[in-house]
Design an enzyme around this catalytic site. Structure first.
Site, PDB file in Angstrom:
ATOM      1  NE  ARG A 144      -3.680  -2.392   0.942  1.00 54.75           N
ATOM      2  CZ  ARG A 144      -3.736  -3.946   0.402  1.00 54.75           C
ATOM      3  NH1 ARG A 144      -2.688  -4.086  -0.503  1.00 54.75           N
ATOM      4  NH2 ARG A 144      -4.392  -4.695   0.419  1.00 54.75           N
TER       5      ARG A 144
ATOM      6  CB  SER B  14      -8.274  -0.584   5.177  1.00 55.32           C
ATOM      7  OG  SER B  14      -8.954  -2.237   4.140  1.00 55.32           O
TER       8      SER B  14
ATOM      9  CD  GLU C 154      -5.284   0.879   2.826  1.00 56.45           C
ATOM     10  OE1 GLU C 154      -4.532   0.072   3.279  1.00 56.45           O
ATOM     11  OE2 GLU C 154      -6.214   1.316   1.728  1.00 56.45           O
TER      12      GLU C 154
HETATM   13  P1  FAD Z   1      -8.623   9.428  -4.675  1.00 55.08           P
HETATM   14  O1  FAD Z   1      -9.014   8.813  -2.972  1.00 55.08           O
HETATM   15  O2  FAD Z   1      -9.414  10.466  -4.852  1.00 55.08           O
HETATM   16  O3  FAD Z   1      -7.193  10.048  -3.968  1.00 55.08           O
HETATM   17  C1  FAD Z   1      -6.362   9.064  -3.132  1.00 55.08           C
HETATM   18  C2  FAD Z   1      -4.952   9.149  -3.500  1.00 55.08           C
HETATM   19  O4  FAD Z   1      -4.030   9.618  -4.554  1.00 55.08           O
HETATM   20  C3  FAD Z   1      -4.709  10.936  -2.460  1.00 55.08           C
HETATM   21  O5  FAD Z   1      -3.670  11.108  -1.816  1.00 55.08           O
HETATM   22  C4  FAD Z   1      -5.129  11.820  -4.039  1.00 55.08           C
HETATM   23  O6  FAD Z   1      -4.261  12.674  -4.509  1.00 55.08           O
HETATM   24  C5  FAD Z   1      -4.212  11.000  -5.172  1.00 55.08           C
HETATM   25  N1  FAD Z   1      -3.815  10.562  -6.753  1.00 55.08           N
HETATM   26  C6  FAD Z   1      -5.598  10.480  -7.138  1.00 55.08           C
HETATM   27  N2  FAD Z   1      -5.551  10.009  -8.160  1.00 55.08           N
HETATM   28  C7  FAD Z   1      -4.302  10.727  -8.739  1.00 55.08           C
HETATM   29  C8  FAD Z   1      -3.715  11.547  -9.495  1.00 55.08           C
HETATM   30  N3  FAD Z   1      -4.472  11.373 -11.091  1.00 55.08           N
HETATM   31  N4  FAD Z   1      -2.569  11.737  -9.607  1.00 55.08           N
HETATM   32  C9  FAD Z   1      -1.612  12.140  -8.826  1.00 55.08           C
HETATM   33  N5  FAD Z   1      -2.366  11.178  -7.321  1.00 55.08           N
HETATM   34  C10 FAD Z   1      -3.600  11.204  -7.254  1.00 55.08           C
HETATM   35  N6  FAD Z   1      -8.144  -0.035  -1.261  1.00 55.08           N
HETATM   36  C11 FAD Z   1      -7.137  -1.308  -1.809  1.00 55.08           C
HETATM   37  O7  FAD Z   1      -5.538  -0.863  -1.918  1.00 55.08           O
HETATM   38  N7  FAD Z   1      -7.717  -2.388  -2.034  1.00 55.08           N
HETATM   39  C12 FAD Z   1      -8.929  -2.756  -1.814  1.00 55.08           C
HETATM   40  O8  FAD Z   1      -9.516  -3.944  -1.855  1.00 55.08           O
HETATM   41  C13 FAD Z   1      -9.856  -1.162  -1.423  1.00 55.08           C
HETATM   42  N8  FAD Z   1     -11.008  -1.634  -1.157  1.00 55.08           N
HETATM   43  C14 FAD Z   1     -11.795  -0.452  -1.186  1.00 55.08           C
HETATM   44  C15 FAD Z   1     -13.573  -0.184  -0.564  1.00 55.08           C
HETATM   45  C16 FAD Z   1     -14.408   0.680  -0.798  1.00 55.08           C
HETATM   46  C17 FAD Z   1     -15.189  -0.214  -0.513  1.00 55.08           C
HETATM   47  C18 FAD Z   1     -13.513   2.197  -1.014  1.00 55.08           C
HETATM   48  C19 FAD Z   1     -14.346   2.975   0.052  1.00 55.08           C
HETATM   49  C20 FAD Z   1     -12.373   1.596  -0.975  1.00 55.08           C
HETATM   50  C21 FAD Z   1     -11.154   0.952  -0.944  1.00 55.08           C
HETATM   51  N9  FAD Z   1     -10.163   0.965  -1.225  1.00 55.08           N
HETATM   52  C22 FAD Z   1      -9.117  -0.663  -1.262  1.00 55.08           C
HETATM   53  C23 FAD Z   1      -9.092   2.008  -0.877  1.00 55.08           C
HETATM   54  C24 FAD Z   1      -9.745   3.212  -2.238  1.00 55.08           C
HETATM   55  O9  FAD Z   1     -10.733   2.375  -3.348  1.00 55.08           O
HETATM   56  C25 FAD Z   1      -7.787   3.521  -3.751  1.00 55.08           C
HETATM   57  O10 FAD Z   1      -7.024   3.342  -2.231  1.00 55.08           O
HETATM   58  C26 FAD Z   1      -8.294   3.790  -4.732  1.00 55.08           C
HETATM   59  O11 FAD Z   1      -7.594   4.123  -5.278  1.00 55.08           O
HETATM   60  C27 FAD Z   1      -8.785   5.456  -4.527  1.00 55.08           C
HETATM   61  O12 FAD Z   1      -9.003   5.883  -5.441  1.00 55.08           O
HETATM   62  P2  FAD Z   1     -10.013   7.479  -6.192  1.00 55.08           P
HETATM   63  O13 FAD Z   1      -9.437   7.215  -7.444  1.00 55.08           O
HETATM   64  O14 FAD Z   1     -11.176   7.749  -5.195  1.00 55.08           O
HETATM   65  O15 FAD Z   1      -9.207   8.091  -5.189  1.00 55.08           O
HETATM   66  P1  NAP Z   2      -9.446 -10.897   4.954  1.00 60.98           P
HETATM   67  O1  NAP Z   2      -9.473 -11.661   3.866  1.00 60.98           O
HETATM   68  O2  NAP Z   2     -10.682 -10.845   6.103  1.00 60.98           O
HETATM   69  O3  NAP Z   2      -8.207 -10.879   5.381  1.00 60.98           O
HETATM   70  C1  NAP Z   2      -7.922  -9.813   6.677  1.00 60.98           C
HETATM   71  C2  NAP Z   2      -6.683  -9.435   6.606  1.00 60.98           C
HETATM   72  O4  NAP Z   2      -5.619 -10.578   6.900  1.00 60.98           O
HETATM   73  C3  NAP Z   2      -6.468  -8.513   5.102  1.00 60.98           C
HETATM   74  O5  NAP Z   2      -6.142  -7.028   5.257  1.00 60.98           O
HETATM   75  C4  NAP Z   2      -5.160  -9.480   4.329  1.00 60.98           C
HETATM   76  O6  NAP Z   2      -3.808  -7.930   4.237  1.00 60.98           O
HETATM   77  C5  NAP Z   2      -4.892 -10.332   5.740  1.00 60.98           C
HETATM   78  N1  NAP Z   2      -4.750 -11.903   5.217  1.00 60.98           N
HETATM   79  C6  NAP Z   2      -5.235 -12.244   4.898  1.00 60.98           C
HETATM   80  N2  NAP Z   2      -5.754 -13.762   4.012  1.00 60.98           N
HETATM   81  C7  NAP Z   2      -3.859 -13.244   3.880  1.00 60.98           C
HETATM   82  C8  NAP Z   2      -2.834 -14.211   3.353  1.00 60.98           C
HETATM   83  N3  NAP Z   2      -3.214 -15.485   2.593  1.00 60.98           N
HETATM   84  N4  NAP Z   2      -2.227 -13.704   2.352  1.00 60.98           N
HETATM   85  C9  NAP Z   2      -1.490 -11.875   3.340  1.00 60.98           C
HETATM   86  N5  NAP Z   2      -2.659 -11.790   4.177  1.00 60.98           N
HETATM   87  C10 NAP Z   2      -3.791 -12.235   4.264  1.00 60.98           C
HETATM   88  O7  NAP Z   2      -9.878  -9.052   4.241  1.00 60.98           O
HETATM   89  P2  NAP Z   2     -10.931  -8.300   4.042  1.00 60.98           P
HETATM   90  O8  NAP Z   2     -10.953  -7.094   4.182  1.00 60.98           O
HETATM   91  O9  NAP Z   2     -11.850  -8.656   3.409  1.00 60.98           O
HETATM   92  O10 NAP Z   2     -10.187  -8.057   2.520  1.00 60.98           O
HETATM   93  C11 NAP Z   2      -9.785  -8.552   1.454  1.00 60.98           C
HETATM   94  C12 NAP Z   2      -9.000  -8.355   0.590  1.00 60.98           C
HETATM   95  O11 NAP Z   2      -9.403  -6.799   0.273  1.00 60.98           O
HETATM   96  C13 NAP Z   2      -7.800  -7.949   1.441  1.00 60.98           C
HETATM   97  O12 NAP Z   2      -6.703  -8.141   0.457  1.00 60.98           O
HETATM   98  C14 NAP Z   2      -7.781  -6.644   1.505  1.00 60.98           C
HETATM   99  O13 NAP Z   2      -6.142  -5.738   1.440  1.00 60.98           O
HETATM  100  C15 NAP Z   2      -8.702  -6.119   0.361  1.00 60.98           C
HETATM  101  N6  NAP Z   2      -9.533  -4.797   0.943  1.00 60.98           N
HETATM  102  C16 NAP Z   2      -8.378  -3.337   1.033  1.00 60.98           C
HETATM  103  C17 NAP Z   2      -9.365  -2.152   1.122  1.00 60.98           C
HETATM  104  C18 NAP Z   2      -8.754  -0.648   1.067  1.00 60.98           C
HETATM  105  O14 NAP Z   2      -9.564  -0.222   1.495  1.00 60.98           O
HETATM  106  N7  NAP Z   2      -7.431  -0.925   0.949  1.00 60.98           N
HETATM  107  C19 NAP Z   2     -10.815  -2.236   1.223  1.00 60.98           C
HETATM  108  C20 NAP Z   2     -11.486  -3.574   1.648  1.00 60.98           C
HETATM  109  C21 NAP Z   2     -10.778  -4.652   0.696  1.00 60.98           C
HETATM  110  P3  NAP Z   2      -3.670  -7.807   2.634  1.00 60.98           P
HETATM  111  O15 NAP Z   2      -4.888  -6.332   3.307  1.00 60.98           O
HETATM  112  O16 NAP Z   2      -2.261  -7.038   3.240  1.00 60.98           O
HETATM  113  O17 NAP Z   2      -4.176  -8.222   1.858  1.00 60.98           O
END
Ligand code: FAD
Ligand code: NAP
Length: 338
Positions: A165, A237, A334
């Site tokens: 991340r 998250s 995050e």
């Molecule tokens: P924004 O929220 O608008 O911006 C995020 C950051 O990126 C800010 O710092 C912004 O300045 C910068 N940014 C945006 N666009 C640009 C650009 N073009 N150039 C330079 N900087 C830029 N994240 C995960 O990694 N894994 C997941 O599974 C995941 N699941 C999610 C589930 C839900 C329900 C929600 C609400 C969020 C989740 N996220 C997850 C977080 C989010 O989806 C990601 O961070 C996504 O990349 C955000 O995209 P955005 O366009 O909305 O960015």
């Molecule tokens: P989950 O499967 O309940 O797992 C909980 C946490 O444990 C996760 O954050 C994941 O880390 C870690 N994990 C579980 N199994 C793993 C494996 N086999 N190897 C390494 N790490 C493991 O999580 P969840 O909330 O349902 O999310 C599922 C996936 O979607 C995850 O990968 C999570 O990162 C992603 N997600 C991200 C966001 C976001 O906003 N960043 C939001 C929703 C879901 P990792 O997060 O490193 O995978």
């Protein structure tokens, strides 16, 4: 075409549903348009930042300055290497549309990242990841515009410092560049990644591990567990999973043998799910005023209706302190806090 909106409401532009404003919001289509706009504008000294879909931003106050927002959505195959296909997508393209289009073309690499809300331009910023895959695994290069010099450049993936991340866009290039397009290297050869959690099982229920079945399985698992921002405000998250030194993790394992532990970025550290630490501290489903902890996943903070950014911060700080006092681990957001 450039579109300037003065005193822009951000309510519909952030997934937490926070009622904030930006002094100015500027929509642009591509790097050349943005470069011309930035060179010509008369208010260069005020703060300038980029917003995509606002799915990873918490506004704690109005944004006093200019928010840049890419609306370019082009998607094209631009080349082939020995065994990869290069796809170029503009920053404003919806991430899940991008994944869907790759799948329709039979290209492997993005399927585990189905249904992540946001834009292509934001994907490299935090190296979005889910279900054992990360955007950094398929990014070939990132097309940038420098906000100060207005010069365009292309940064190869190996120089993007992708980590858990994390990327150079959260550090050395933070606030300095606009990502205008991303080039991806995808594979025509099937390369399913099914090792994460229930993914293999859920895919098998649908048949063989095709691109379509993996996408359906990921989407199904996600929608059963994660809150839809259209229904309840959230930014996914809220905290990162902490990476802790091995010795610290062993100490905690002695006290909490049931604690899940996953490999970290290096062999000296492991990743502990922040959601587990928060749940174990008793916060799952709890509320503090109008801010809450999601009932099905303690890592997600939610807006229970009318919360301000400060309400969410108050809850996140209470959780952080509590987890630190119970486990000696300081979890970090995050989400980008503005
Ligand atoms: P924004 O929220 O608008 O911006 C995020 C950051 O990126 C800010 O710092 C912004 O300045 C910068 N940014 C945006 N666009 C640009 C650009 N073009 N150039 C330079 N900087 C830029 N994240 C995960 O990694 N894994 C997941 O599974 C995941 N699941 C999610 C589930 C839900 C329900 C929600 C609400 C969020 C989740 N996220 C997850 C977080 C989010 O989806 C990601 O961070 C996504 O990349 C955000 O995209 P955005 O366009 O909305 O960015
Ligand atoms: P989950 O499967 O309940 O797992 C909980 C946490 O444990 C996760 O954050 C994941 O880390 C870690 N994990 C579980 N199994 C793993 C494996 N086999 N190897 C390494 N790490 C493991 O999580 P969840 O909330 O349902 O999310 C599922 C996936 O979607 C995850 O990968 C999570 O990162 C992603 N997600 C991200 C966001 C976001 O906003 N960043 C939001 C929703 C879901 P990792 O997060 O490193 O995978």
């Amino acid at each position: 075409m450039i579109k300037e909106i003065e005193n822009a409401s951000l309510l519909g532009r952030n997934s937490f549903g926070i009622d904030a404003k930006a002094s100015r919001l500027v929509e642009f289509g591509n790097a050349a348009e943005l470069a011309a706009y930035l060179a010509a504008r008369g208010h260069a000294d005020e703060s300038t930042a980029v917003i995509g879909g606002g799915n990873n931003i918490l506004f704690t106050e109005d944004f006093r300055g200019t928010l840049l927002h890419c609306v370019g959505t082009d998607f094209a195959i631009t080349g082939n290497t020995k065994n990869k296909v290069i796809v170029r997508a503009e920053a404003g393209l919806d991430w899940d549309d991008f994944v869907n289009r790759c799948i329709n073309l039979g290209l492997w690499g993005a399927e585990n990242l189905s249904a992540i809300p946001g834009t292509v331009g934001a994907a490299p910023v935090q190296n979005i990841g889910a279900y054992g895959a990360e955007a950094g695994d398929i990014i070939h290069s990132v097309e940038l515009l420098d906000m100060t010099t207005h010069k365009e450049s292309v940064l190869a993936a190996e120089h993007c410092c992708f980590g858990y991340r994390d990327s150079i866009f959260k550090h050395a290039l933070k606030g300095r560049v606009v990502i205008c397009a991303v080039n991806f290297a995808l594979s025509r050869e099937p390369s399913p990644i099914l090792g994460y959690g229930a993914l293999e099982h859920e895919t098998a229920k649908l048949g063989s591990p095709t691109l379509e079945n993996i996408r359906r399985a990921v989407t199904g698992i996600r929608s059963a567990k994660l809150p839809d921002p259209a229904v309840i405000g959230n930014a996914g998250s809220f905290f990162k999973n902490p990476l802790v030194p091995l010795r610290k993790a062993e100490e905690l394992k002695d006290r909490f043998p049931e604690m899940p532990v996953y490999p970290g970025d290096t062999s000296e550290e492991v990743k502990i799910p922040a959601g587990w630490l928060i749940e174990k501290s008793g916060w799952k489903g709890a509320s503090l005023g109008r801010a809450g902890v999601y009932e099905k996943q303690a890592l997600i903070l939610v807006n229970r209706g009318g919360a301000t950014g400060k309400d969410i911060i108050a809850l996140s700080e209470a959780i952080t302190e509590d987890v630190a006092s119970k486990f000696g681990i300081r979890i970090e957001p995050e989400v980008n806090i503005w």
